[in-house]
Design a protein around this motif. Structure first.
Motif, mmCIF file in Angstrom:
data_model
loop_
_atom_site.group_PDB
_atom_site.id
_atom_site.type_symbol
_atom_site.label_atom_id
_atom_site.label_comp_id
_atom_site.label_asym_id
_atom_site.label_seq_id
_atom_site.Cartn_x
_atom_site.Cartn_y
_atom_site.Cartn_z
ATOM 1 N N PHE A 269 2.438 3.564 -10.222
ATOM 2 C CA PHE A 269 2.081 3.409 -9.314
ATOM 3 C C PHE A 269 1.989 4.271 -7.765
ATOM 4 C CE2 PHE A 269 2.457 -0.634 -6.534
ATOM 5 C CZ PHE A 269 3.271 0.054 -5.000
ATOM 6 N N ILE A 270 2.358 5.258 -7.902
ATOM 7 C CA ILE A 270 2.090 6.047 -6.578
ATOM 8 C C ILE A 270 0.577 6.960 -6.835
ATOM 9 C CG2 ILE A 270 4.154 6.647 -5.717
ATOM 10 C CD1 ILE A 270 4.028 9.217 -7.374
ATOM 11 N N GLY A 271 0.109 6.776 -8.723
ATOM 12 C CA GLY A 271 -1.140 7.490 -9.337
ATOM 13 C C GLY A 271 -0.693 8.957 -9.039
ATOM 14 N N ALA A 272 -0.021 9.241 -9.494
ATOM 15 C CA ALA A 272 0.575 10.848 -9.698
ATOM 16 C C ALA A 272 -0.205 10.882 -11.211
ATOM 17 C CB ALA A 272 2.071 10.924 -9.689
ATOM 18 N N LYS A 273 -0.429 10.027 -11.797
ATOM 19 C CA LYS A 273 -1.097 10.793 -13.124
ATOM 20 C C LYS A 273 -2.483 10.501 -12.563
ATOM 21 C CE LYS A 273 2.555 10.087 -15.993
ATOM 22 N NZ LYS A 273 3.247 8.835 -17.572
ATOM 23 N N ARG A 274 -2.658 9.472 -11.848
ATOM 24 C CA ARG A 274 -4.425 9.161 -11.954
ATOM 25 C C ARG A 274 -5.157 10.606 -11.322
ATOM 26 N NH1 ARG A 274 -5.252 5.300 -8.313
ATOM 27 N NH2 ARG A 274 -3.686 4.700 -7.858
ATOM 28 N N GLY A 275 -5.934 10.565 -11.151
ATOM 29 C CA GLY A 275 -6.908 11.710 -10.537
ATOM 30 C C GLY A 275 -6.607 12.368 -9.096
ATOM 31 N N LEU B 225 -10.443 21.820 -2.509
ATOM 32 C CA LEU B 225 -9.217 21.254 -3.798
ATOM 33 C C LEU B 225 -10.544 19.793 -4.066
ATOM 34 C CD1 LEU B 225 -6.108 20.487 -1.277
ATOM 35 C CD2 LEU B 225 -6.253 22.249 -3.622
ATOM 36 N N VAL B 226 -10.738 19.861 -5.771
ATOM 37 C CA VAL B 226 -10.834 18.555 -5.849
ATOM 38 C C VAL B 226 -10.112 17.807 -7.521
ATOM 39 C CG1 VAL B 226 -12.219 18.400 -8.068
ATOM 40 C CG2 VAL B 226 -12.554 20.626 -6.402
ATOM 41 N N ASP B 227 -9.629 16.757 -7.163
ATOM 42 C CA ASP B 227 -9.659 15.246 -7.686
ATOM 43 C C ASP B 227 -9.677 15.697 -9.309
ATOM 44 O OD1 ASP B 227 -10.316 12.322 -6.970
ATOM 45 O OD2 ASP B 227 -11.169 14.387 -8.339
ATOM 46 N N ALA B 228 -8.475 15.026 -10.402
ATOM 47 C CA ALA B 228 -9.110 15.209 -11.724
ATOM 48 C C ALA B 228 -10.033 14.807 -12.065
ATOM 49 C CB ALA B 228 -8.391 13.979 -12.471
ATOM 50 N N PRO C 273 8.454 11.403 -9.906
ATOM 51 C CA PRO C 273 8.749 10.019 -10.584
ATOM 52 C C PRO C 273 10.078 10.056 -11.340
ATOM 53 C CG PRO C 273 7.105 10.579 -10.214
ATOM 54 C CD PRO C 273 7.721 11.829 -9.717
ATOM 55 N N ALA C 274 10.411 8.899 -10.451
ATOM 56 C CA ALA C 274 11.717 8.294 -11.574
ATOM 57 C C ALA C 274 11.666 7.972 -13.147
ATOM 58 C CB ALA C 274 12.565 7.779 -10.804
ATOM 59 N N SER C 275 9.994 7.368 -12.887
ATOM 60 C CA SER C 275 9.831 6.467 -13.895
ATOM 61 C C SER C 275 8.089 6.402 -14.000
ATOM 62 C CB SER C 275 9.992 5.259 -14.366
ATOM 63 O OG SER C 275 9.531 4.447 -13.620
ATOM 64 N N ASP D 271 0.828 -1.550 0.405
ATOM 65 C CA ASP D 271 -0.037 -0.101 -0.054
ATOM 66 C C ASP D 271 0.829 1.899 0.279
ATOM 67 O OD1 ASP D 271 -1.559 1.540 0.674
ATOM 68 O OD2 ASP D 271 -2.607 1.274 2.476
ATOM 69 N N ILE D 272 0.127 2.185 -1.138
ATOM 70 C CA ILE D 272 1.894 3.588 -1.195
ATOM 71 C C ILE D 272 1.377 4.294 -0.251
ATOM 72 C CG2 ILE D 272 0.647 4.739 -3.087
ATOM 73 C CD1 ILE D 272 4.095 3.884 -3.062
ATOM 74 N N ASP D 273 0.311 4.435 0.234
ATOM 75 C CA ASP D 273 -0.111 5.460 1.200
ATOM 76 C C ASP D 273 0.439 4.818 2.124
ATOM 77 O OD1 ASP D 273 -3.308 5.045 -0.773
ATOM 78 O OD2 ASP D 273 -1.174 7.054 -0.873
ATOM 79 N N GLU D 274 0.094 3.910 3.241
ATOM 80 C CA GLU D 274 1.210 3.428 4.243
ATOM 81 C C GLU D 274 2.741 3.420 4.073
ATOM 82 O OE1 GLU D 274 0.058 -0.477 7.173
ATOM 83 O OE2 GLU D 274 0.720 -1.009 5.740
ATOM 84 N N ALA D 275 3.373 3.267 2.871
ATOM 85 C CA ALA D 275 5.206 3.420 2.553
ATOM 86 C C ALA D 275 4.998 5.266 3.017
ATOM 87 C CB ALA D 275 5.336 2.914 1.625
ATOM 88 N N PHE D 276 4.079 6.080 2.303
ATOM 89 C CA PHE D 276 4.193 7.047 2.335
ATOM 90 C C PHE D 276 4.340 7.967 4.009
ATOM 91 C CE2 PHE D 276 5.882 7.200 -1.415
ATOM 92 C CZ PHE D 276 4.962 7.620 -2.805
#
Lengths: 300, 247, 230
Positions: free
Chosen positions: A237-243, A260-263, A229-231, A196-201
């Motif tokens: 994976f971290i959902g940077a591009k996702r909304g 604040l509103v997401d995509a 993000p390096a790639s 879980d990336i959120d847990e990781a962060f």
């Protein structure tokens, strides 16, 4: 206690390669998180530290000492290990479970139990649970006992293998907060595995994103990874591009907060903007220019 | 009524003593128990270590199952006859057969008991720093105890039943009353013998059942929770998984 | 070997007699156990009662049961029916537990979805639960078959002809060959029955190619390991 992996490789007899070539240094007194999807080898790597799995090639060093030279049983008694389903011994009471390793290393039972009670306090459990059996506890309570057990021998290293995966989200959040608090208080070298990336962060000061075969996609602090993000894999994976992580600010009309509103148009949060001014932490050029902009918004 | 006659036959104190060459109930009963005990001890000495080895390491399981299947197919009576012909009458060949037939149930109980333990529990014990022997004695054995005792129970019943058959072969047992009675057409004796050996078997089984129940460690599920499926899903919890309440 | 050839007639007759004792017992065992096992899988009380009674009956040593059955039913001891009934009792005692496990192994979700789709209870039993319980039932019946065939030899001790007669005769004559032949025949018979049952299983359950592996694993655990010639 720092941990170092040097060109570690793990191949199984049936030919599958779990880890191809893994090298990293894990600094002491902080939490490093291995995160990735299933099959990326993160659990395998974790279990190499306490020699539950031995590498096919390469070395693992704890404080510059190769673990392959250390007797496994002795090593494991010095390292705390918390697993996903707590792995408590079901036929022993909670207090005896926590006191397992001290008793194994020769601490008299009475003293070990006494210390264990203190640990129960530490992990936020009521002492009245001490004489219950694991089967009588809820999942969240069992996990806390598991953490207490991992801390019992006062190890310098704590290994945690998706310890909060099997509990429901509310309990998981509580446990995560507990862990953060413990980290602040005790400061052990912790290696934490999760998907879980959120847990990781949330939990990691160093986050290691893994691809299949134990390949490191990116290493860094949560801020670094989110910002750069390096790639594509990492970004995905971290959902940077996702909304969910692309947020835009919307005026709400009345009130001091900016929405604040997401995509996808779903509300993600609020920024407080007293008197129409959003203050940006930091002193770089961006903060100054945003401050200017909101001055204008405030005028309107 | 034959059964009532048989019961009064049993209760007759005269029948408990041995008269001339006719062994009384006491003698036959003790002989039966003694042979059973010796056989079970030998079986345990063989089957327990082997079964624990198979269960702990996972090796040799197929061989054990195959052997059990073969032994199940062999007629007890046939094997007894054969060995007594070849070796001669006496306790020796009898013991051989009793042990041979008694090993599979206890063996199966031992390795099934170990296999039923949640792998995670054992993994956790290992990760905490138990040595392999410590894992066996402090974790696996306590958790496997009920199933092992279940296997022992089966073995004991198997042996008691087999010992009943050796009347013609020079070993004293309660079976003497049955077969001897048939030969002399004393049907009261035949039924009495049957009642005696049945009572013995039931009593021993009941005792072992109590032992089996007492051996379940506190806080643990028995791990055989599959047989009721009343509309709600019954999670088959392997032995040694704490069933968390409310989960 | 010469003895075998000169006694082929006896071998055949006694084998038939043995089959005549075993088959009705196995069939009866199966037919009675399936509904009882189903009941045991659905109700805690039924399970407790049936298993306890089954346990008690199974605990009775073979020879004793051969005597007690006729006494209980009022038939003379020297009647082959006694052997069949005694064998059937053992078969049921073993099989009920196996059948209960078989039906319990049917996923509750599958049962519920069948009900939700509109199967009546009876239809659901015949079309969903029984087929799905099939593999475990088959494993159970295979064990019962082997045990029954081995156990039927005891009938010879009370004078009922079966392959066990070879053993009594061999001992009287101190003639080991005959005993060996008897044992071999029992094993062969058991093997034949096992093959037949497996074949029937494969015929009736074509979706279950893994039945042999499943059967071996299940029969080692789901069926009491001590079901043997007693």
């Amino acid at each position: 206690m720092s941990i170092e992996f040097r060109h570690v490789r793990k191949t199984y007899p049936d030919g599958t390669t779990a880890v191809e070539d893994f090298s990293i240094t894990i600094p002491s007194h902080s939490t490093t998180v291995f995160v990735g999807s299933s099959g990326c080898g993160k659990t395998t790597l974790l279990r190499m530290i306490n020699r539950m799995v031995d590498p096919s090639a390469g070395q693992i060093l704890i404080d510059d000492e190769d673990v392959s030279g250390i007797e496994p049983v002795a090593l494991r008694r010095r390292i705390g290990y918390v697993m996903q389903n707590s792995g408590l011994l079901p036929h022993r009471s909670v207090i005896d479970n926590v006191a397992t390793v001290p008793v194994l290393t020769g601490t008299p039972k009475a003293k070990a139990r006494q210390d264990a009670l203190g640990l129960l306090d530490r992990v936020g459990l009521d002492r009245s649970l001490a004489n219950r059996y694991p089967g009588q506890l809820s999942g969240g309570q069992q996990q806390r006992v598991g953490v207490a057990r991992g801390l019992a021998a006062d190890p310098n290293i704590l290994l945690m293998d998706e310890p909060f995966g099997a509990v429901d989200p509310i309990v998981r959040e509580e446990l995560q907060q507990e862990l953060l608090r413990l980290q602040r208080e005790i400061g052990k070298t912790t290696v934490f595995v999760t998907h879980d990336i959120d847990e990781a962060f949330l939990l990691g000061s160093q986050v290691v994103i893994l691809e299949r075969g134990g390949r490191i996609a990116q290493t860094g602090s949560p801020q670094e990874i989110l910002a750069n993000p390096a790639s594509d894999f990492v970004a995905e994976f971290i959902g940077a591009k996702r909304g969910k992580r692309r947020l835009t600010a919307e005026e709400r009309g009345s009130g001091d907060d900016v929405l604040l509103v997401d995509a996808g148009g779903y509300p993600a949060g609020l920024i407080s903007a007293p008197e129409g001014r959003i203050t940006l932490a930091g002193t770089g050029p961006l903060s100054r220019s945003i401050s200017n902009k909101t001055d204008q918004a405030g005028d309107a | 009524m034959l059964i009532l006659d048989a019961i009064s036959w049993i209760l007759d104190p005269a029948h408990w003593d041995s008269v001339n060459y006719q062994a009384g109930i006491r003698e036959e009963l003790l002989a039966h128990l003694w042979v059973t005990l010796v056989s079970v001890v030998i079986v345990a000495a063989i089957a327990l270590p082997v079964g624990l080895y198979i269960g702990h390491t996972g090796k040799g399981r197929r061989v054990a199952i195959a052997a059990a299947n073969v032994v199940r197919a062999v007629p007890t009576f046939g094997l007894l006859s054969l060995l007594f012909i070849l070796i001669g009458i006496g306790v020796g060949p009898g013991l051989l057969v009793f042990v041979l037939l008694g090993v599979p149930p206890l063996l199966a109980g031992a390795y099934a008991g170990l296999e039923a333990i949640d792998r995670q529990t054992i993994d956790a014990a290992r990760a905490m720093g138990h040595t392999e022997w410590q894992i066996l004695f402090r974790v696996e054995l306590p958790l496997a105890a009920p199933l092992i005792l279940g296997g022992l129970r089966s073995t004991v019943l198997q042996v008691i039943a087999s010992v009943t058959l050796v009347s013609n072969f020079g070993i004293n047992s309660l079976g003497d009353f049955i077969l001897g009675g048939l030969a002399s057409r004393d049907y009261v004796q035949v039924v009495a013998g049957s009642v005696l050996v049945t009572a013995l078997a039931l009593l021993v089984d009941a005792l072992l059942a109590l032992l089996e129940r007492a051996a379940v460690p506190r806080g643990v599920s028995r791990g055989d929770g599959r047989t009721t499926a009343r509309g709600r899903r019954v999670r088959t919890a392997p032995t040694g998984t704490p069933i968390a309440e409310g989960n | 070997m010469a003895w075998v050839l000169s006694h082929l007639g006896d071998l055949w007759t006694l084998t038939l007699a043995h089959v005549g004792l075993s088959v009705p017992a196995i069939v009866l065992g199966f037919v009675v156990s399936v509904p009882l096992g189903y009941a045991a899988s659905r109700s805690r009380i039924a399970r407790a009662v049936l298993f306890t009674v089954g346990n008690i009956l199974y605990t009775i040593p073979g020879l004793a049961l051969l005597v007690l059955v006729p006494v209980a039913l009022g038939i003379p001891i020297l009647n082959p029916i006694n052997v069949v009934i005694a064998l059937a009792i053992y078969a049921i005692a073993i099989m009920v537990r196996s059948a209960a496990d078989a039906f319990a192994s049917v996923d509750a979700d599958v049962r519920q979805s069948a009900t939700a789709q509109g199967f009546s209870a009876v239809q659901r039993f015949w079309r969903v639960e029984l087929p799905l319980a099939g593999p475990v039932l088959l494993a159970g019946i295979r064990v019962v078959s082997v045990s029954t065939i081995a156990l039927a030899t005891i009938g010879a001790l009370v004078g009922i002809p079966s392959l066990g007669s070879f053993f009594t005769d061999a001992y009287q004559r101190a003639f080991p060959t005959e005993a060996v032949v008897g044992i071999v025949l029992v094993l062969v018979l058991a093997a034949v029955f096992d093959v037949l049952l497996t074949a029937v299983g494969r015929l009736l359950m074509p979706w279950n190619r893994r039945s042999s592996a499943l059967g071996a694993r299940v029969s080692a655990v789901a069926v009491p390991a001590h079901a043997g010639g007693r």
